[in-house]
Scaffold this active site. Structure first.
Site, PDB file in Angstrom:
ATOM      1  N   LYS A  92      -6.358  15.342  15.555  1.00 41.17           N
ATOM      2  CA  LYS A  92      -7.071  14.783  16.709  1.00 41.17           C
ATOM      3  C   LYS A  92      -6.282  13.618  17.312  1.00 41.17           C
ATOM      4  O   LYS A  92      -6.143  13.512  18.531  1.00 41.17           O
ATOM      5  CB  LYS A  92      -8.480  14.326  16.287  1.00 41.17           C
ATOM      6  CG  LYS A  92      -9.416  15.492  16.000  1.00 41.17           C
ATOM      7  CD  LYS A  92     -10.732  15.063  15.345  1.00 41.17           C
ATOM      8  CE  LYS A  92     -11.553  16.291  14.952  1.00 41.17           C
ATOM      9  NZ  LYS A  92     -12.779  15.978  14.209  1.00 41.17           N
ATOM     10  N   GLN A 113     -15.700  10.908  11.501  1.00 36.42           N
ATOM     11  CA  GLN A 113     -15.333  12.170  10.852  1.00 36.42           C
ATOM     12  C   GLN A 113     -16.307  12.484   9.709  1.00 36.42           C
ATOM     13  O   GLN A 113     -16.531  11.655   8.832  1.00 36.42           O
ATOM     14  CB  GLN A 113     -13.884  12.085  10.340  1.00 36.42           C
ATOM     15  CG  GLN A 113     -13.372  13.371   9.735  1.00 36.42           C
ATOM     16  CD  GLN A 113     -13.271  14.523  10.750  1.00 36.42           C
ATOM     17  OE1 GLN A 113     -12.824  14.338  11.873  1.00 36.42           O
ATOM     18  NE2 GLN A 113     -13.729  15.705  10.354  1.00 36.42           N
ATOM     19  N   ASP A 133     -18.764  13.646  20.149  1.00 39.87           N
ATOM     20  CA  ASP A 133     -18.963  14.822  19.297  1.00 39.87           C
ATOM     21  C   ASP A 133     -20.231  15.581  19.707  1.00 39.87           C
ATOM     22  O   ASP A 133     -20.458  16.709  19.271  1.00 39.87           O
ATOM     23  CB  ASP A 133     -19.092  14.399  17.823  1.00 39.87           C
ATOM     24  CG  ASP A 133     -17.774  14.549  17.074  1.00 39.87           C
ATOM     25  OD1 ASP A 133     -16.964  15.400  17.485  1.00 39.87           O
ATOM     26  OD2 ASP A 133     -17.569  13.816  16.091  1.00 39.87           O
TER      27      ASP A 133
END
Ligand code: NAP
Length: 295
Positions: free
Chosen positions: A53, A97, A120
């Site tokens: 990422k 994460q 997200d």
């Protein structure tokens, strides 16, 4: 043989579009998108996702701000960090994460993120807006799957989409996205899981079959209709002593045999994975634009 739907190629193409968009934002508005990446612990898969990422951010001109901590980092410290990031004007997106260590309440942490920075798309405000078809950050993996279909000119409208897996990050949101009364959607969706009876009978009726299970070889040839489009979300490590690292990545679909029957299929790796990252970049750019009041 099926057409290979390369998420890697499409994601590379989309990166060029993002790069131009960001250059324009910089020149015309003096805005550089910023993404905070929070990683706790040393889960090898998480470490490698975060690395990918951050690399993708650097390639397009998004500044990623690293926040990496040991497994014993406390929940209250994390909540304080998120509060600081929520109030930091250089940060437009916040990515925590997952999975988090057991002593940290994942729900509490995700709910603490400002919905306007929730790139997200996991905050209930965004999940609710997605459900009613409002403007919001869509979760990256299902959004990436939709884009992969749309940009490969695969018709979704009126098609029967069968999804195996009902997780909050893939199966459920994908169903929500594809049933909307909108372009690139309008599908009839069936969600399957471990309690689904006669699953093969259902999957054999799919025009588009999506596997998001987390178990290799779950989808075999006999489960697929001739000419179906097959999307493999699974990322599974299987032992492989011929590889330097001792394993290789495979999906949930038996690629060799299913690709003989499907009209199109995604590979693993190089299919859904790169599209997930691409949609994270997209959401971060959108968050920065919204923050700066750019149309
Ligand atoms: P998850 O939370 O573990 O959910 C798995 C789902 O599959 C559950 O709903 C489960 O049913 C269902 N399931 C398991 N075995 C089944 C079977 N034999 N028949 C029917 N349904 C079955 O998984 P996830 O987070 O959605 O992830 C799924 C896979 O996608 C994993 O390999 C993950 O690594 C991968 N993934 C990839 C990306 C990417 O960007 N490429 C992103 C996210 C996830 P129940 O609900 O009944 O238990």
């Amino acid at each position: 043989m099926a057409k290979i739907l390369s998420g890697r190629d499409l994601a590379d193409k989309m990166k060029q579009e993002y790069k131009k968009e960001i250059e324009q934002m910089k020149q015309q508005h003096n805005v550089v998108p910023g993404l905070a990446v929070v990683l706790i612990g040393d889960n090898p898969a998480s470490l490698s996702y975060v690395k990918l990422k951050e690399k993708a951010c650097a390639e397009v001109g998004i500044v990623s701000h690293d926040h990496k901590f040991n497994t014993d980092y406390k929940e209250e410290e994390l909540l304080k960090l998120i509060n600081d990031l929520n109030n930091n004007n250089n940060i437009h997106g916040i990515l925590v994460q997952l999975p988090l260590p057991d002593h940290i309440n994942e729900e509490k942490v995700l709910y603490a993120i400002d919905p306007g920075k929730d790139v997200d798309g996991f905050h209930p405000v965004n999940v609710g807006k997605m459900m009613i078809g409002g403007s919001c950050f869509l979760p990256c993996t299902p959004h990436g799957i939709q884009q992969l279909l749309v940009r490969n000119d695969i018709e979704i409208q009126g098609k029967h989409v069968v999804i195996i897996g009902r997780s909050n990050i893939v199966g459920k949101p994908l169903a929500m996205i594809l049933i909307q009364k909108k372009p690139g959607a309008n599908a009839t969706v069936t969600l399957c899981h471990t309690r689904t009876k006669n699953i093969q009978e259902i999957t054999r009726t799919a025009d588009i079959l999506v596997a998001a299970v987390g178990r290799p070889h779950t989808v075999t040839k006999d489960m697929v209709k001739q000419g179906a489009v097959v999307i493999d979300v699974g990322v599974n490590r299987v032992e492989d002593k011929t590889r330097k690292r001792g394993y290789r990545l495979v999906g949930d679909v038996d690629f060799e045999e299913v690709s003989e029957k499907a009209s199109a299929i995604t590979p693993v790796p190089g299919g859904v994975g790169p599209m997930t990252i691409s949609m994270l970049l997209h959401n971060t750019i959108q968050a920065a634009k919204k923050h700066a009041g750019i149309e």
